[in-house]
Design a protein around this motif. Structure first.
Motif: not given
Length: 304
Positions: A259-274
């Protein structure tokens, strides 16, 4: 009108507000931030374009008493940086008293004699006017005690924007005359892989135990546009490894059933796309690099 260009660096002990201030002056996010000390591990350059000047801000790791080989190398990076720039701005957070770390840093910086030094009282939004006034007097006294001549002492808040423009003006005024050093519109000279790795690490720092941030390192193993996509619907494939030092830390980062790694991935992906302006597929793997902060071979492998 003459044009100025050059380099200024922010220095200070860990968690003094250097990265947040860099982002505020550049006007966009170029350095990762966290409430954890020692978040910054590289020199991050943010580029400010003005009609009268080009100011290149160098955000540095916090100077600290090192407990590991990584810590020693980060301190060396700070000293190398302040010896090479045109002006140094020393950050003293207003919500904390001047302490031994500030005194040590200022004494070290006093050895760099010819470079102008500004003192910056950061985080003024967290305290009242009386505390700011007291803090400014303490900074002036520290300069006297360490034989450091402050070219200016300025209180700022990167969060509210208070006096951020004034600080930029004061830095620009101490740059040499010269043409722009970077193309117009470029905001940082960091490679995209480095930016991505830092954004993943920033996401991983959120919500982990206090001892873990220093044990986390990120390496982008592969990154490129997916070849079978049409030009108007690009997808950037990123494969990154998140390294920790022990098996128990690996469990913390991954979390219950991932669960935590998925949260990290979602948060990081949003920042990278921005930041990159492209849809991203992010594949994260957690690996162990035993005691990497103290191992010269592992440090080289991880880019330090």
């Amino acid at each position: 009108m003459s044009h100025r260009s050059g380099f200024a660096c922010f220095v200070g002990r860990p968690n003094a507000g250097k990265s947040t201030l860099t982002n505020a002056i550049v006007g966009t996010k170029v350095a990762i931030t966290s409430s954890r000390p020692q978040t910054t591990r590289t020199t991050v350059r943010g580029i400010v374009h003005r009609p009268d000047a080009q100011l290149v801000l160098v955000d540095t790791p916090g100077l600290h008493r090192p407990r590991t080989l990584l810590g020693e190398r980060l301190n060396d990076l700070v000293r190398t940086t302040w010896a090479e720039v045109d002006v140094v701005a020393v950050c003293f957070p207003a919500d904390q008293k001047i302490g031994p770390g500030d005194r040590f840093l200022t004494q070290e910086l006093a050895k760099v004699r010819r470079t102008p030094k500004l003192a910056v009282a950061t985080k003024t939004d967290l305290v009242g006017p009386e505390r700011v006034a007291e803090h400014l007097l303490d900074i002036a006294a520290l300069g006297d005690q360490t034989s450091t001549e402050w070219a200016d002492v300025v209180p700022v808040s990167a969060v509210s924007g208070d006096q951020v423009g004034l600080l930029a003006d004061l830095l620009v005024a101490r740059l040499p005359e010269g043409p722009p050093l970077y193309p117009d519109g470029e905001l940082t000279d960091a490679p995209e892989e480095t930016i991505v790795a830092e954004l993943v690490r920033e996401a991983a720092l959120e919500g982990v135990r206090d001892e873990l941030p220093h044990s986390i390192a990120v390496v982008v193993e592969e990154m490129g546009l997916r070849p079978d996509r049409p030009a108007d619907k690009p997808l950037l494939d990123i494969h990154a490894n998140l390294f920790v030092e022990r098996d128990s830390q690996k469990g913390i980062v991954i979390g219950h059933k991932g669960a935590r790694l998925r949260e990290v991935g979602t948060r990081a992906r949003t920042s990278i796309e921005a930041m990159l302006g492209t849809p991203v597929y992010l594949d994260l793997r957690v690996k162990i690099a035993k005691d990497w902060q103290r191992d010269p071979r592992q440090l080289r492998r991880l880019g330090f």
